[in-house]
Design an enzyme around this catalytic site. Structure first.
Site, short mmCIF file in Angstrom:
data_model
loop_
_atom_site.label_atom_id
_atom_site.label_comp_id
_atom_site.label_asym_id
_atom_site.label_seq_id
_atom_site.Cartn_x
_atom_site.Cartn_y
_atom_site.Cartn_z
N CYS D 150 6.36 0.71 -0.78
CA CYS D 150 6.99 2.02 -0.64
C CYS D 150 6.31 2.83 0.46
O CYS D 150 6.98 3.35 1.36
CB CYS D 150 6.94 2.76 -1.97
SG CYS D 150 5.31 2.80 -2.76
N TYR D 151 5.00 2.94 0.39
CA TYR D 151 4.28 3.72 1.42
C TYR D 151 4.49 3.13 2.81
O TYR D 151 4.75 3.87 3.77
CB TYR D 151 2.79 3.74 1.11
CG TYR D 151 2.35 4.59 -0.07
CD1 TYR D 151 2.61 5.96 -0.12
CD2 TYR D 151 1.62 4.03 -1.11
CE1 TYR D 151 2.16 6.75 -1.19
CE2 TYR D 151 1.15 4.81 -2.18
CZ TYR D 151 1.43 6.16 -2.21
OH TYR D 151 0.96 6.92 -3.25
#
Lengths: 336, 336, 336, 336
Positions: D150-151
């Site tokens: 996600c990051y």
């Protein structure tokens, strides 16, 4: 018993100041003022105070003020403050001013940042900057104290030890800050309407926030070197607190351990600063006057985390800390 | 493809309607209107729609409306609705109206509750009440559907099965309801300012809320008996959802098991009603068109819990359900 | 200076008790105990206390306890409490016990509700029920005080005035209660995992919660009449606070004004009860020891709203109020 | 109709994947698996799915899998994934894997970061990295896609345009990221217990998070230059979303306008990237597959803000985007 007037007693910082003073063993709220259209029983403005404070908020009357109070905590917004502060001082009171009006020494800078003429240059020159951990000796004996901004308090206390030891390059500092929504004040707006702000998070005014020059000034005053900070504030969906993650270019080799020890040593006598071995959690500082600071070195950067409650160490708590100092009370009284 | 106009496209129910229609396989938003001073790109009003809907919100133009749309979802507030609905109908559109203007059959009751003269008695008489689970047969074929209120939707679907079987005394019903803050609409106010509403909870208008007579009417229409509900709404610090805990006096002996089976049987063909064996959790219905209902008998009372999303089954989802019905589409289309 | 031991110092009520005692001018936390595996510096368990309390949490040692403390605030869960309370009393301390173990006078009822044998019948018979507003005279002079449950505190203070004047039918009372998530304690679970609980709301244990018989007992003791309450608790996505909306059948004609005046008169000397002319907002009582009560008559029912902080008046604040009483300190000391 | 199996169907990314697939016009969830002890009706695990999906979660059976599904979305944690993925591929399915097991090309790097031996080097060498905006051509035709973290998704899409044009120094990049609490997964823990996490905010793993080398790899792959990012994640008290504020040293003179135009040009054909003229608000991307990016130049730095929903573009939405690509469906299908 120190008698305290609160000028501009309708916002969140005033409410917080009253809450803190209700627990203060040697100070007492005696007089509350606001604009005529905002006046009434303080409990009609802040119902949480019912049963604890039986006072009216009244239009300011300088004779009453002199009779009732020793010190004024002035919670007015900038511009309004510099209209009233001279009168408060002339009335013989000591003053801690929450606004930005007496924070920036350089009148021209103030006028350019706040887009308004400064009308009280005389008192500006006399005002002490109320960050006791950095400027305590100048606050003692002051009659006018400019209470610092919330973001600058968290930033400068995090940066000064590393800067003093020339561990970081003063021209390359990024302050990534997050504030709770109470920082926006008590005036309703769409951006802070609950269904908009809840579950939300965003940056605002990157690099152009008015607190940026204030941070620069504090660092310069405390360390004696010109600094340049890029300050990027954000707002998140919690009531209170400011957390800052600060990224610096190292000016020399330093290990995490050395840095931590430097901070521990630097702040070992400061009752409101807690130097920590890991990033602080915001909830541990909310409703306290503490500054939690974790300095480290990672990925080629000096990274410093700091956390405060924007309404306490960032406003009302620090104001009472300043009041304690100028009223010759123990500095931590009512704040631990 | 059904072409849909949204009249009054600047509030939360309009935004939710657009979101739902973007997923609807047989309907398309084609026209958005608002007051002239509120107009502009829909993405400037609702930035979340960028990249998904490229339309302007425009002042209403009835010729355009006729050309562009088959059905109007009218998201105006009460009073404004009854000014526009006759024009929408005259323009040849089917209309689902979100306001209260066509909900109460009794014009005098409407005028006493909403403190305004009803100016469209003709259409009021023709409007179908848009609660499909109770009045589906009247909605089919209607050209004007009055979309129900959020609280009444949750209350009446929870109460009707027990009332129909005369299991509860219709004069002794307490509806304790809690709504998320989006129920208060998109207009900023101090009560819903984030730092005020966050971590807060309170009752408002106990026994005097405008949805109380609407609940009474629905129950009377659905069951054929006069009812008397005490309705006490509360607001809590979450975005979405309504949860109601309903307390009734039993009219006959009934066990929890019998009651549960009655509800299961009654709603077994309803795709949007989930009868549950324990109290519903609000988060399971948010962003869905479901009504979760748990009926039980405890402490000498019949107690019924129900939960909906105030913006979906309580407003936009139900409107699309009604639109599906009057446009001869499958009732659940775009909603599961 | 009263020296205070906290037994079971690792949960939320212990943390709140410490916070409150840090502000108390005549009491001091001197000794903290927990199970051996939970021990360590109190600041490692509650980092928010760093810089304010320099104590270790230790396994209990009765000799140390006697040497260090005058009063024990026992924050253990039920069952554990009745193992330790006799020892605390034998050690010569006064005790305020937070658990349910000494609340229900009827041992058989306790055993049936809590599914455990009561092993300290002797002290059970001596314990005073620590709701000062109702039973102050019995608390004065007690050595063991059973601190009430959070829900029962809010419910009984809301109901007693109306019941005493026989304004409501004691067999037909519904208490619809909502608590913040801290009421579930400090042990992690899926139901209270942030992504599950956030934006959520639900009822639990309707009519079967252990606080229901406690409410019945308090009302019976305070009014001298058997009562039957249906108690339906809910949990909502906020940290703190309990709000109850209580629905009663009137036993006689009463106007809202008469009811309000009755409550104002009944509680006029109670420093922690604020009788209000509208429903209380939860946020006005959080972090205070107040009970805000609004009684009214609407829709044929007597409806009473009350709000407390579950951790303060519902636990730690009330315990300190009781401690003040049994230690002959002013009852409100440290709590306003 | 593409038939989809979800492997490891008990966490938040599985739940989100199911929700998204329920709206997908050309894909259908046909098979759900988990560890034997976690199995049961999917609606008992995720009650929100009641009435929408009538499937059991079953222990994996490869014969059933082959019969029932064309593609597997593998939501297992790292290490478990590389045990199952070879079997899924051998069973003839296309696979999108959510874990880290096939993301890092360099097996030794993987083993050093994840402290576990990589047991499936063969498939690792074949896996496409599933960030379509950067590596679309390699995803088309792949049978195994490693869905990005996600990051890293938010960081790399924000950085690549400026890096490609050599506008920033690749060795001096700070990514300050904030995630909602769902990023921590569905396993209860004290740190994410509601009363701990609510109203909280803190940094964790500064400079040591496992996503840091993943960001470095993506940038290197996309731009062809070695990079060095300092990645500092934080968690805040909201359910969903990741917001990143990225600070870079400029490598050449560039104005905010030039930078904005570069990004607009670079991403003009990307349906899920919205280049914005001001910092994004997180709430505008939650529950969407969009990446909102605002690049600017201020205070001597290139600063880039990006926001995604961690569960959508950061996990399940991106997986479906990848599934669409490898199954020859329109890339945005079911995602707008």
């Amino acid at each position: 018993m120190v008698k305290v007037a609160i000028i501009g007693a309708t916002g969140y910082t005033a409410a917080e100041t009253i809450e803190l003073l209700l627990r203060h063993p040697e100070a007492q709220v005696t007089y509350l003022t606001a604009l005529p259209e905002e006046c009434g029983a303080v409990t009609s403005i802040f119902p949480a105070l019912a049963g604890r404070l039986d006072l009216d908020v009244e239009p300011i009357d300088l004779h009453k003020l002199t009779a009732k109070a020793d010190v004024a905590l002035c919670c007015l917004p900038h511009r309004a403050s510099m209209e009233y502060v001279p009168k408060l001082l002339d009335a013989g009171l000591k003053v801690v001013d929450f606004s930005a009006d007496y924070r920036l020494h350089d009148r021209a800078l103030y006028e350019s940042v706040y887009k308004v003429e400064h009308t009280d240059a005389g008192n500006l020159a006399q005002a002490a900057f109320g960050l006791p951990e950095l400027f305590r000796s100048k606050i003692i004996g002051a009659t006018l104290v400019a209470n610092p901004g919330c973001y600058p308090t968290a930033a400068s206390l995090a940066l000064v030890p590393a800067m003093r030891e020339e561990m970081i390059v003063p021209e390359d500092i990024v302050v990534n800050a997050v504030s709770g929504a109470s920082g926006a004040g008590r005036k309703a707006s769409l951006a802070f309407h609950f269904p908009e702000m809840n579950e939300n998070y965003f940056a605002y005014s990157p690099g152009t926030h008015r607190h940026q020059p204030e941070i620069d000034q504090i660092l310069n005053d405390a360390v004696g070197r010109a600094c340049k900070v890029l300050f990027v504030p954000h707002v998140a969906a919690f009531d209170r607190g400011i957390a800052e993650s600060i990224y610096c270019r190292p000016a020399k080799d330093v290990t995490p351990k050395q840095l931590l020890e430097l901070y521990q040593s630097c702040y070992k006598n400061e009752p409101f600063i807690r130097v920590m071995s890991q990033p602080p959690k915001l909830k541990n500082v909310t409703r306290t006057n503490f500054v939690d600071i974790h300095p480290t070195v990672v990925g080629g950067k000096v990274v410093i985390f700091s956390a405060i409650d924007n309404l306490v160490k960032g406003a009302s708590g620090q104001a009472i800390q300043n009041m304690n100092i100028i009223c010759k009370l123990p500095e931590t009284m009512g704040l631990l």
